[in-house]
Scaffold this motif. Sequence first.
Motif, PDB file in Angstrom:
ATOM      1  N   ALA A 100      53.452   0.693   9.805  1.00 56.18           N
ATOM      2  CA  ALA A 100      52.363   1.165  10.665  1.00 56.18           C
ATOM      3  C   ALA A 100      51.016   0.595  10.232  1.00 56.18           C
ATOM      4  N   LYS A 101      50.817   0.435   8.924  1.00 55.88           N
ATOM      5  CA  LYS A 101      49.530  -0.056   8.428  1.00 55.88           C
ATOM      6  C   LYS A 101      49.460  -1.580   8.406  1.00 55.88           C
ATOM      7  N   VAL A 102      50.550  -2.217   7.984  1.00 53.98           N
ATOM      8  CA  VAL A 102      50.535  -3.686   7.863  1.00 53.98           C
ATOM      9  C   VAL A 102      50.752  -4.349   9.214  1.00 53.98           C
ATOM     10  N   GLY A 103      51.611  -3.766  10.033  1.00 55.06           N
ATOM     11  CA  GLY A 103      51.899  -4.337  11.344  1.00 55.06           C
ATOM     12  C   GLY A 103      53.027  -5.343  11.311  1.00 55.06           C
ATOM     13  N   HIS A 104      52.991  -6.265  10.386  1.00 54.54           N
ATOM     14  CA  HIS A 104      54.007  -7.317  10.274  1.00 54.54           C
ATOM     15  C   HIS A 104      54.412  -7.446   8.814  1.00 54.54           C
ATOM     16  N   PRO A 105      55.150  -6.487   8.291  1.00 55.76           N
ATOM     17  CA  PRO A 105      55.511  -6.505   6.859  1.00 55.76           C
ATOM     18  C   PRO A 105      56.414  -7.671   6.478  1.00 55.76           C
ATOM     19  N   MET A 106      57.213  -8.180   7.413  1.00 54.15           N
ATOM     20  CA  MET A 106      58.067  -9.317   7.094  1.00 54.15           C
ATOM     21  C   MET A 106      57.229 -10.534   6.703  1.00 54.15           C
ATOM     22  N   VAL A 107      56.253 -10.868   7.527  1.00 56.60           N
ATOM     23  CA  VAL A 107      55.396 -12.017   7.241  1.00 56.60           C
ATOM     24  C   VAL A 107      54.552 -11.757   6.005  1.00 56.60           C
ATOM     25  N   ALA A 108      54.064 -10.514   5.842  1.00 57.47           N
ATOM     26  CA  ALA A 108      53.290 -10.176   4.650  1.00 57.47           C
ATOM     27  C   ALA A 108      54.140 -10.287   3.389  1.00 57.47           C
ATOM     28  N   GLY A 109      55.417  -9.921   3.483  1.00 61.32           N
ATOM     29  CA  GLY A 109      56.301 -10.056   2.343  1.00 61.32           C
ATOM     30  C   GLY A 109      56.546 -11.502   1.973  1.00 61.32           C
ATOM     31  N   VAL A 110      56.734 -12.359   2.963  1.00 60.86           N
ATOM     32  CA  VAL A 110      56.919 -13.789   2.695  1.00 60.86           C
ATOM     33  C   VAL A 110      55.661 -14.369   2.049  1.00 60.86           C
ATOM     34  N   LYS A 111      54.515 -13.942   2.523  1.00 61.98           N
ATOM     35  CA  LYS A 111      53.251 -14.426   1.952  1.00 61.98           C
ATOM     36  C   LYS A 111      53.132 -14.030   0.481  1.00 61.98           C
ATOM     37  N   THR A 112      53.460 -12.784   0.158  1.00 61.22           N
ATOM     38  CA  THR A 112      53.387 -12.325  -1.227  1.00 61.22           C
ATOM     39  C   THR A 112      54.410 -13.025  -2.104  1.00 61.22           C
ATOM     40  N   TRP A 113      55.619 -13.200  -1.570  1.00 62.42           N
ATOM     41  CA  TRP A 113      56.678 -13.897  -2.305  1.00 62.42           C
ATOM     42  C   TRP A 113      56.282 -15.336  -2.613  1.00 62.42           C
ATOM     43  N   ALA A 114      55.738 -16.038  -1.629  1.00 61.04           N
ATOM     44  CA  ALA A 114      55.353 -17.436  -1.825  1.00 61.04           C
ATOM     45  C   ALA A 114      54.207 -17.550  -2.826  1.00 61.04           C
ATOM     46  N   LEU A 115      53.244 -16.648  -2.753  1.00 59.66           N
ATOM     47  CA  LEU A 115      52.120 -16.681  -3.694  1.00 59.66           C
ATOM     48  C   LEU A 115      52.600 -16.451  -5.121  1.00 59.66           C
ATOM     49  N   ALA A 116      53.515 -15.495  -5.304  1.00 60.31           N
ATOM     50  CA  ALA A 116      54.020 -15.206  -6.643  1.00 60.31           C
ATOM     51  C   ALA A 116      54.719 -16.414  -7.247  1.00 60.31           C
ATOM     52  N   HIS A 117      55.541 -17.089  -6.460  1.00 55.29           N
ATOM     53  CA  HIS A 117      56.282 -18.243  -6.979  1.00 55.29           C
ATOM     54  C   HIS A 117      55.380 -19.472  -7.155  1.00 55.29           C
ATOM     55  N   LEU A 118      54.352 -19.578  -6.338  1.00 58.72           N
ATOM     56  CA  LEU A 118      53.443 -20.707  -6.488  1.00 58.72           C
ATOM     57  C   LEU A 118      52.621 -20.579  -7.765  1.00 58.72           C
ATOM     58  N   LEU A 119      52.311 -19.354  -8.174  1.00 61.30           N
ATOM     59  CA  LEU A 119      51.561 -19.145  -9.403  1.00 61.30           C
ATOM     60  C   LEU A 119      52.363 -19.539 -10.638  1.00 61.30           C
ATOM     61  N   ALA A 120      53.669 -19.301 -10.582  1.00 61.01           N
ATOM     62  CA  ALA A 120      54.504 -19.487 -11.768  1.00 61.01           C
ATOM     63  C   ALA A 120      55.213 -20.832 -11.818  1.00 61.01           C
ATOM     64  N   ASN A 121      55.031 -21.686 -10.818  1.00 64.03           N
ATOM     65  CA  ASN A 121      55.738 -22.970 -10.774  1.00 64.03           C
ATOM     66  C   ASN A 121      54.751 -24.079 -10.442  1.00 64.03           C
ATOM     67  N   GLY A 122      54.751 -25.106 -11.277  1.00 62.24           N
ATOM     68  CA  GLY A 122      53.781 -26.179 -11.081  1.00 62.24           C
ATOM     69  C   GLY A 122      54.370 -27.536 -10.795  1.00 62.24           C
ATOM     70  N   ASN A 123      55.683 -27.609 -10.498  1.00 57.48           N
ATOM     71  CA  ASN A 123      56.276 -28.897 -10.130  1.00 57.48           C
ATOM     72  C   ASN A 123      55.966 -29.257  -8.673  1.00 57.48           C
ATOM     73  N   LEU A 124      56.079 -30.530  -8.355  1.00 54.28           N
ATOM     74  CA  LEU A 124      55.750 -30.996  -7.014  1.00 54.28           C
ATOM     75  C   LEU A 124      56.639 -30.339  -5.957  1.00 54.28           C
ATOM     76  N   ALA A 125      57.931 -30.244  -6.223  1.00 49.81           N
ATOM     77  CA  ALA A 125      58.839 -29.622  -5.259  1.00 49.81           C
ATOM     78  C   ALA A 125      58.493 -28.155  -5.044  1.00 49.81           C
ATOM     79  N   ASP A 126      58.100 -27.453  -6.108  1.00 48.26           N
ATOM     80  CA  ASP A 126      57.709 -26.048  -5.978  1.00 48.26           C
ATOM     81  C   ASP A 126      56.446 -25.899  -5.139  1.00 48.26           C
ATOM     82  N   VAL A 127      55.502 -26.787  -5.353  1.00 51.92           N
ATOM     83  CA  VAL A 127      54.255 -26.723  -4.581  1.00 51.92           C
ATOM     84  C   VAL A 127      54.534 -26.968  -3.103  1.00 51.92           C
ATOM     85  N   LEU A 128      55.406 -27.944  -2.804  1.00 52.67           N
ATOM     86  CA  LEU A 128      55.755 -28.206  -1.410  1.00 52.67           C
ATOM     87  C   LEU A 128      56.462 -27.013  -0.775  1.00 52.67           C
TER      88      LEU A 128
END
Length: 239
Positions: A100-128
Amino acid sequence: MALLIIGLVLFLGAHSTRMLADSARSNLISRFGENAWKGLITVVSIAGFVLIVIGYGHARTYPLPLWVAPLWAYYLTIPLTLIAFVLLTAAYVPGNSIKAKVGHPMVAGVKTWALAHLLANGNLADVLLFGSFLIWAITSFVSSRKRDRANGTTYAAGTAARTGIAIVVGTIVWAVFMMVLHVRWIGVSPLGMMTAPAAPAAEPPAIVAPAVEMEPKAESSATDATPNNGESPKAAEPK
């Protein structure tokens, strides 16, 4: 790397038609039917997903590091992925307050998941991989919220019980994935940095006592000898 890029284009492109070409999407649905459209999107998404898995696996064999993630990034990844799993679960639990508050929790979850993995991985394939998903998720979330405001879409307030179910189920799924499935499917333990034993302390160097210098012995010689009275010996006179 090429397979990874093609897979990202297919997978993310299939999920961006409403955002990039909404009128063309509507025309195709009206012409061929909604089921045919969903079938086409499903086929393209599966093909893209398979190419992403294969391409990412090949790219990990020959990593090209861009930076080394600091230790705090690994610790931050843990709560971020937990939030991501709760958001993803909330997308499928009807009548919860998170949706009810987020509206689109699926997309918000993907955004949070991608940000978390981008912080912890610095290889070119991970960045892509994670960078592409992060950009897509941010753009999709903004577009979806804008479309909701334009259409006057509202979401019913959720109940505490439904919200609790989403949180509990999401946490359980997160724990199973982090502790078991991630290392089996990906080959990397996300908790490895936190559970790794500390390196043993180096032993202090041995203290070696300096060698005691021996005093040189006094050498006696005939020339150094003196009589008890302190007079120098006289030379023998010829007879």
